[in-house]
Design a protein around this motif. Structure first.
Motif, PDB file in Angstrom:
ATOM      1  N   LYS A  59       0.844  -1.192   0.000  1.00  0.00           N
ATOM      2  CA  LYS A  59       0.000   0.000   0.000  1.00  0.00           C
ATOM      3  C   LYS A  59       0.883   1.247   0.000  1.00  0.00           C
ATOM      4  O   LYS A  59       0.599   2.217  -0.697  1.00  0.00           O
ATOM      5  N   LEU A  91     -21.106  -6.282  -4.800  1.00  0.00           N
ATOM      6  CA  LEU A  91     -20.606  -6.660  -3.487  1.00  0.00           C
ATOM      7  C   LEU A  91     -20.505  -5.428  -2.594  1.00  0.00           C
ATOM      8  O   LEU A  91     -20.052  -4.370  -3.039  1.00  0.00           O
ATOM      9  N   SER A  92     -20.870  -5.595  -1.363  1.00  0.00           N
ATOM     10  CA  SER A  92     -20.612  -4.538  -0.381  1.00  0.00           C
ATOM     11  C   SER A  92     -19.103  -4.525  -0.135  1.00  0.00           C
ATOM     12  O   SER A  92     -18.385  -5.443  -0.545  1.00  0.00           O
ATOM     13  N   ASP A  93     -18.626  -3.513   0.565  1.00  0.00           N
ATOM     14  CA  ASP A  93     -17.193  -3.458   0.868  1.00  0.00           C
ATOM     15  C   ASP A  93     -16.764  -4.682   1.668  1.00  0.00           C
ATOM     16  O   ASP A  93     -15.722  -5.282   1.384  1.00  0.00           O
ATOM     17  N   SER A  94     -17.556  -5.088   2.638  1.00  0.00           N
ATOM     18  CA  SER A  94     -17.171  -6.255   3.441  1.00  0.00           C
ATOM     19  C   SER A  94     -17.230  -7.534   2.611  1.00  0.00           C
ATOM     20  O   SER A  94     -16.377  -8.409   2.760  1.00  0.00           O
ATOM     21  N   GLU A  95     -18.220  -7.658   1.740  1.00  0.00           N
ATOM     22  CA  GLU A  95     -18.294  -8.839   0.862  1.00  0.00           C
ATOM     23  C   GLU A  95     -17.109  -8.869  -0.093  1.00  0.00           C
ATOM     24  O   GLU A  95     -16.548  -9.935  -0.365  1.00  0.00           O
ATOM     25  N   PHE A  96     -16.705  -7.695  -0.596  1.00  0.00           N
ATOM     26  CA  PHE A  96     -15.559  -7.630  -1.498  1.00  0.00           C
ATOM     27  C   PHE A  96     -14.283  -8.066  -0.775  1.00  0.00           C
ATOM     28  O   PHE A  96     -13.489  -8.835  -1.309  1.00  0.00           O
ATOM     29  N   HIS A  97     -14.082  -7.597   0.454  1.00  0.00           N
ATOM     30  CA  HIS A  97     -12.897  -7.990   1.215  1.00  0.00           C
ATOM     31  C   HIS A  97     -12.912  -9.493   1.506  1.00  0.00           C
ATOM     32  O   HIS A  97     -11.866 -10.148   1.466  1.00  0.00           O
ATOM     33  N   GLU A  98     -14.076 -10.042   1.762  1.00  0.00           N
ATOM     34  CA  GLU A  98     -14.195 -11.486   1.970  1.00  0.00           C
ATOM     35  C   GLU A  98     -13.852 -12.244   0.683  1.00  0.00           C
ATOM     36  O   GLU A  98     -13.150 -13.256   0.702  1.00  0.00           O
ATOM     37  N   PRO A 118     -13.548  -0.901  -9.157  1.00  0.00           N
ATOM     38  CA  PRO A 118     -14.966  -0.564  -9.157  1.00  0.00           C
ATOM     39  C   PRO A 118     -15.345   0.022 -10.509  1.00  0.00           C
ATOM     40  O   PRO A 118     -14.526   0.644 -11.175  1.00  0.00           O
TER      41      PRO A 118
END
Length: 183
Positions: free
Chosen positions: A82, A133-140, A172
Motif C-alpha cells: 500500500k 458486493l458490499s465493501d465487506s463482501e468484497f474484502h471477503e 470498481p
C-alpha cells in the motif's frame, strides 16, 4: 532508486517475469530468453534490480576466470505494498498498468503463435464479469481468492504440471453519466 521505479521500467519488468516460475537464473539464462535486449543493457538492468533488492545473488560460480552469478527473485520486494502505491501519480499507475497489459498481450500472442492451440484443453480464457458486493463482501471475496492462490502457489515444477499464467484486474465500475438519464 526506489523499488517501484526499478519495477516500473519495461525491460526490468520483463526480467522480473523470467523469475515468476520460482526458478533461479544466470545472466546467460536471461540473455537466451530475452534475446531482444542487448547484452550490455540486460546486465545494466540486472545490476539495478540487485541494487534495489528485487533480485538477490544466491550463488557465485567460478567459470574459466570469470564469476557467474545466479540470481533469485526477492518475492517480498516485488510485492507492491500500500505504501509503494501511495506515492504513485496517475501517470505512474497508467505506466504500470500498461506494462502489465503489454506483457499479458505478449504472452497471449506467444500462445496463439503455437501450431496446436486448443482453448478448452489448455484452459485459456478471457472474460469480464461484474459482481455486486458490499465493501465487506468484497474484502471477503479477496480473502477467499488469496486462500485459493496460497493453496497452489508453492507447487514446484514437475513433468505433469504446466506453467499457467493467472492474471487478475479488479476495480470498481465508474458509471458514465448518460444523457438519456437526465430527462
Amino acid at each position: 532508486m526506489k523499488k517501484i521505479d526499478a519495477i516500473l521500467h519495461p525491460v526490468r519488468y520483463k526480467i522480473i517475469q523470467q523469475f515468476l516460475d520460482g526458478q533461479n537464473r544466470t545472466a546467460k539464462d536471461l540473455a537466451l530468453k530475452l534475446n531482444d535486449i542487448p547484452q550490455a543493457t540486460l546486465y545494466r538492468h540486472i545490476d539495478t534490480l540487485v541494487k534495489t533488492d528485487v533480485l538477490k545473488i544466491i550463488e557465485e560460480n567460478q567459470i574459466r576466470g570469470t564469476i557467474e552469478k545466479v540470481y533469485s527473485l526477492n518475492l517480498a520486494a516485488v510485492h507492491l505494498t500500500k505504501d509503494d502505491l501511495l506515492g504513485l501519480n496517475k501517470e505512474d499507475h497508467l505506466q504500470l498498468f500498461m506494462i502489465f497489459t503489454a506483457q499479458l498481450m505478449r504472452d497471449f500472442e506467444r500462445y496463439l503463435d503455437q501450431d496446436d492451440i486448443d482453448f478448452e484443453r489448455d484452459g485459456v480464457g478471457y472474460r469480464q464479469g461484474v459482481l455486486f458486493l458490499s465493501d465487506s463482501e468484497f474484502h471477503e471475496f479477496i480473502e477467499d481468492l488469496k486462500h485459493v492462490f496460497q493453496k497452489y502457489i508453492t507447487n514446484t515444477p514437475r513433468s505433469d504440471r504446466k506453467k499457467r499464467l493467472i492474471s487478475t484486474i479488479m476495480m470498481p465500475v465508474v458509471e458514465e453519466e448518460n444523457d438519456f438519464d437526465k430527462n
